[in-house]
Enzyme design. Structure first.
Site, PDB file in Angstrom:
ATOM      1  N   ILE A 299       0.853  -1.185   0.000  1.00 26.00           N
ATOM      2  CA  ILE A 299       0.000   0.000   0.000  1.00 26.00           C
ATOM      3  C   ILE A 299       0.892   1.239   0.000  1.00 26.00           C
ATOM      4  CG2 ILE A 299      -1.689   1.313   1.345  1.00 26.00           C
ATOM      5  CD1 ILE A 299      -2.760  -1.416   2.327  1.00 26.00           C
ATOM      6  N   ASP A 300       0.675   2.122  -0.989  1.00 26.98           N
ATOM      7  CA  ASP A 300       1.486   3.339  -1.073  1.00 26.98           C
ATOM      8  C   ASP A 300       0.920   4.421  -0.143  1.00 26.98           C
ATOM      9  OD1 ASP A 300      -0.640   4.716  -2.387  1.00 26.98           O
ATOM     10  OD2 ASP A 300       0.070   4.028  -4.336  1.00 26.98           O
ATOM     11  N   SER A 301       1.656   5.513  -0.015  1.00 23.15           N
ATOM     12  CA  SER A 301       1.280   6.548   0.959  1.00 23.15           C
ATOM     13  C   SER A 301      -0.046   7.218   0.613  1.00 23.15           C
ATOM     14  CB  SER A 301       2.387   7.589   1.103  1.00 23.15           C
ATOM     15  OG  SER A 301       2.691   8.158  -0.149  1.00 23.15           O
TER      16      SER A 301
ATOM     17  N   SER B 139      -2.670   5.824  -0.988  1.00 28.72           N
ATOM     18  CA  SER B 139      -3.723   4.872  -0.616  1.00 28.72           C
ATOM     19  C   SER B 139      -3.860   4.785   0.899  1.00 28.72           C
ATOM     20  CB  SER B 139      -3.426   3.487  -1.184  1.00 28.72           C
ATOM     21  OG  SER B 139      -3.503   3.501  -2.588  1.00 28.72           O
TER      22      SER B 139
END
Length: 81
Positions: A38-40, A42
């Protein structure tokens, strides 16, 4: 006030909606970045949705400390009090 299992289930639904992951993949010991990828951006969406769902406030400076699903569940549980 939701218990740990209800929080985990609710968080899993939010993560699944945001990322397309299966809810079964969202486990307490899973890292948001390493295991769930999960990226920042998201993550911020997930935090906002969790705040709305559980009626809690998660300050930005706390978000960086929530590295695993378990961290998030524990924080939400304590913030409900």
């Amino acid at each position: 006030m939701a218990d740990k299992n209800e929080i985990l289930a609710g968080l899993a639904e939010i993560v699944a909606e945001e990322t397309g992951l299966d809810t079964a993949e969202v486990q307490l010991d899973k890292s948001f970045t390493d295991d769930l990828d999960i990226d920042s951006l998201s993550m911020m969406t997930i935090v906002t949705l969790a705040e709305e769902k559980f009626d809690v406030r998660i300050p930005d400076e706390k978000v960086k400390d929530l590295t695993t699903v378990g961290d998030a569940v524990d924080y939400i549980e304590s913030a409900q009090g």
